[in-house]
Write a protein that holds these residues in place. Structure first.
Motif, short mmCIF file in Angstrom:
data_model
loop_
_atom_site.label_atom_id
_atom_site.label_comp_id
_atom_site.label_asym_id
_atom_site.label_seq_id
_atom_site.Cartn_x
_atom_site.Cartn_y
_atom_site.Cartn_z
N GLU A 18 1.79 -5.76 -45.42
CA GLU A 18 1.24 -5.92 -44.08
C GLU A 18 1.74 -4.82 -43.14
O GLU A 18 2.47 -5.05 -42.19
N TRP A 19 1.40 -3.59 -43.46
CA TRP A 19 1.65 -2.42 -42.62
C TRP A 19 3.09 -2.39 -42.09
O TRP A 19 4.02 -2.53 -42.87
N GLN A 35 -2.76 -1.65 -49.19
CA GLN A 35 -2.06 -2.93 -49.09
C GLN A 35 -1.90 -3.65 -50.42
O GLN A 35 -0.98 -4.43 -50.59
N HIS A 63 -9.58 2.66 -44.91
CA HIS A 63 -8.77 1.59 -44.32
C HIS A 63 -7.36 2.16 -44.10
O HIS A 63 -6.39 1.69 -44.69
N GLU A 93 -13.17 -9.84 -41.88
CA GLU A 93 -11.80 -10.34 -42.11
C GLU A 93 -11.56 -11.51 -41.19
O GLU A 93 -11.89 -11.46 -40.01
N ASN A 147 -12.58 0.98 -41.21
CA ASN A 147 -11.99 -0.30 -40.82
C ASN A 147 -11.18 -0.13 -39.53
O ASN A 147 -10.24 0.67 -39.49
N GLU A 148 -11.56 -0.86 -38.51
CA GLU A 148 -10.78 -0.99 -37.27
C GLU A 148 -10.27 0.31 -36.67
O GLU A 148 -9.14 0.73 -36.92
C1 PNW Z 1 -6.23 -6.09 -39.69
N1 PNW Z 1 -3.99 -7.19 -33.69
O1 PNW Z 1 -5.33 -5.49 -38.81
C2 PNW Z 1 -6.39 -5.11 -40.84
O2 PNW Z 1 -7.70 -4.72 -41.10
C3 PNW Z 1 -5.69 -5.53 -42.10
O3 PNW Z 1 -5.39 -4.40 -42.86
C4 PNW Z 1 -4.47 -6.35 -41.76
O4 PNW Z 1 -3.68 -6.66 -42.88
C5 PNW Z 1 -4.95 -7.62 -41.09
O5 PNW Z 1 -5.79 -7.36 -39.99
C6 PNW Z 1 -3.82 -8.53 -40.63
O6 PNW Z 1 -3.01 -7.87 -39.69
C7 PNW Z 1 -5.03 -5.98 -37.56
O7 PNW Z 1 -2.94 -6.70 -33.17
C8 PNW Z 1 -3.90 -5.48 -36.96
O8 PNW Z 1 -4.68 -8.03 -33.09
C9 PNW Z 1 -3.57 -5.87 -35.67
C10 PNW Z 1 -4.35 -6.78 -35.00
C11 PNW Z 1 -5.48 -7.31 -35.60
C12 PNW Z 1 -5.82 -6.90 -36.89
#
Ligand code: PNW
Length: 452
Positions: A412-413, A19, A120, A358, A165-166
């Motif tokens: 942001e992906w 990112q 990540h 985060e 991560n996630e």
């Molecule tokens: C996280 N949702 O992703 C990631 O760890 C980061 O890389 C990202 O930039 C950040 O949050 C903000 O989006 C998420 O759908 C993606 O609830 C989706 C969700 C939550 C967090």
């Protein structure tokens, strides 16, 4: 409530390699699945890519200065697997190692602790092409080998590691596509059974990585995870809703967090899967639940849950139409989550050290005529979440630190460069950084150790 934080409370910011780094073709880096995904038209909003993004690869010194100005105690960043191992495994790319050496040394020079995330989401493309990435058990050994290399190269200076991560984002969104711009690389649609098996391999890769990190560490290190569990909070703070939310928290995370914390898949989870149940062994479950030194959780919006007269004893209610949210459909304002998450992990699993890995939001930011970004909305979001976190600390729940997402506006992906999560504004043409109002606020919080 004093809304203050003890002297040893860790204030940080978080980012992720893909990112913020840019420089995707520099320094011998191999391609990742996100490079491939971005190159497919229509995958990412406006067909943006992260070829340059915030260019931290070249501007890390300036960014460390910024962190120093903020007064950060820690910086959570991730390592690009394909920068270290362009082929996913085998030969180490020394230029990649050099980059993280430089970053770590610059941080330490300013007394900022490097907190390293191993993965990540930017999986080396070769591993996707060769065996389908997380769909194959081969990933578990390749990930563990990569973890061992990072411990070998960096654990003389890095003392805190996050493995993954996630899970849900790169597994569930990567291999089972949601709505447009909600799908993540590699953008595949697999069967439910394959998806559940991939979830299991990701857990196993985490467990093997914990073992590899410990085996290769040069000094005692601490290891945790940065998960994104579904966080349930009671609709109303009364006993039956609290119990309902806690039960929902445990059960709705059965496929990831609960499996790690308890070393087993809950019966109900397996029963609900029926024929889609993954293959697993007791030995694997014990690897998956390798004890951690701390637990980390990303958190943005809670599920609002209450007691209900149904089979499971709880239900989540929908957000009302006019409930405030930030610039992502899922970013609903529910700051109680920074209180309930540390409380529930203590009550459920006796966790002693918990980190918010985060928290932050996307806002509609603009540089004004005076060159300022007056992000009063992000400031409101953060202030409410910090107040709720301070309550958790004051009541003695095990919250030890807080990483704001994110230090900088970044890629942001699937939403590309259109969603700004930074407390620092990045002009993506000139790459100039401008701290927003929220950064000035965070600096003051850190300086005074209280929510101001
Ligand atoms: C996280 N949702 O992703 C990631 O760890 C980061 O890389 C990202 O930039 C950040 O949050 C903000 O989006 C998420 O759908 C993606 O609830 C989706 C969700 C939550 C967090």
């Amino acid at each position: 409530m004093k809304a203050s934080f003890p002297d040893d409370f860790l204030f940080g910011c978080a980012t992720a390699s893909y990112q913020v780094e840019g420089a995707v073709c520099k320094g011998g880096r191999g391609l990742s699945i996100w490079d491939t995904f971005c190159a497919e038209p229509g995958r990412v909003l406006n067909d943006d890519n992260a070829d340059v993004s915030a260019d931290q690869y070249h501007r890390y010194q300036e960014d460390v200065e910024l962190m120093d100005w903020l007064g950060l105690g820690a910086y959570r960043f991730s390592v690009s697997w394909s920068r270290i191992l362009p082929e996913g495994r085998g030969t180490v790319n020394s230029e990649g190692v050099d980059y993280y050496d430089r970053l770590i040394d610059a941080l330490l020079e300013k007394d900022i602790e490097p907190w390293m995330t191993l993965f990540h989401w930017d999986l080396p493309q070769v591993l996707q092409a060769e065996y389908g990435g997380w769909l194959s058990p081969k990933i578990t050994d390749d990930f563990a080998a990569y973890a061992g290399i990072l411990a070998d190269k960096f654990s003389d200076r890095v003392k805190n590691f996050f493995t993954i991560n996630e899970f849900s984002c790169f597994i569930d969104k990567g291999y089972s596509m949601g709505d447009e711009f909600d799908a993540f690389a590699p953008g595949l649609q697999v069967s439910k059974k394959e998806l559940c098996q991939a979830r299991h391999y990701a857990l196993l890769a985490h467990g093997k990585a914990v073992q590899a990190l410990r085996a290769c560490a040069k000094q005692p290190i601490k290891i945790g995870i940065a998960e994104n569990p579904e966080i349930h909070v009671p609709v109303i703070e009364k006993e039956d809703d609290i119990l309902a939310a806690r039960k929902a928290f445990r059960e709705s995370n059965a496929h990831y967090l609960t499996a790690i914390m308890e070393g087993r898949y809950l019966d109900q989870y397996l029963e609900d899967l029926g024929e889609d149940i993954p293959e697993f062994s007791e030995a694997e479950m014990s690897t998956i639940s390798e004890p951690l030194d701390f637990l980390g959780s990303n958190m943005y919006s809670p599920k609002l849950t209450r007691a209900a007269d149904n089979e499971c004893g709880y239900e989540s209610i929908p957000y009302s139409k006019s409930h405030p949210n930030m610039v992502m459909w899922w970013l609903r304002l529910g700051p109680q989550l920074t209180y309930w998450a540390p409380r529930f992990v203590k009550e459920l699993w006796d966790v002693d050290a918990f980190y918010i890995t985060e928290n932050g939001c996307a806002a509609d930011d603009h540089l004004d005529r005076n060159g300022e970004v007056l992000d009063t909305d992000r400031l409101m979001y953060l202030r409410q979440h910090f107040l709720s976190a301070a309550r958790a600390v004051e009541e003695g729940w095990p919250l030890k630190g807080y990483f704001v997402w994110s230090l900088l506006d970044n890629f942001e992906w699937a939403h590309g460069l259109s969603r700004r999560f930074g407390i620092t504004y990045v002009n993506f043409k000139t790459l100039e950084r401008t701290p927003k109002l929220s950064a000035k606020w965070y600096r003051e919080v850190i300086r005074t150790r209280r929510v101001c």
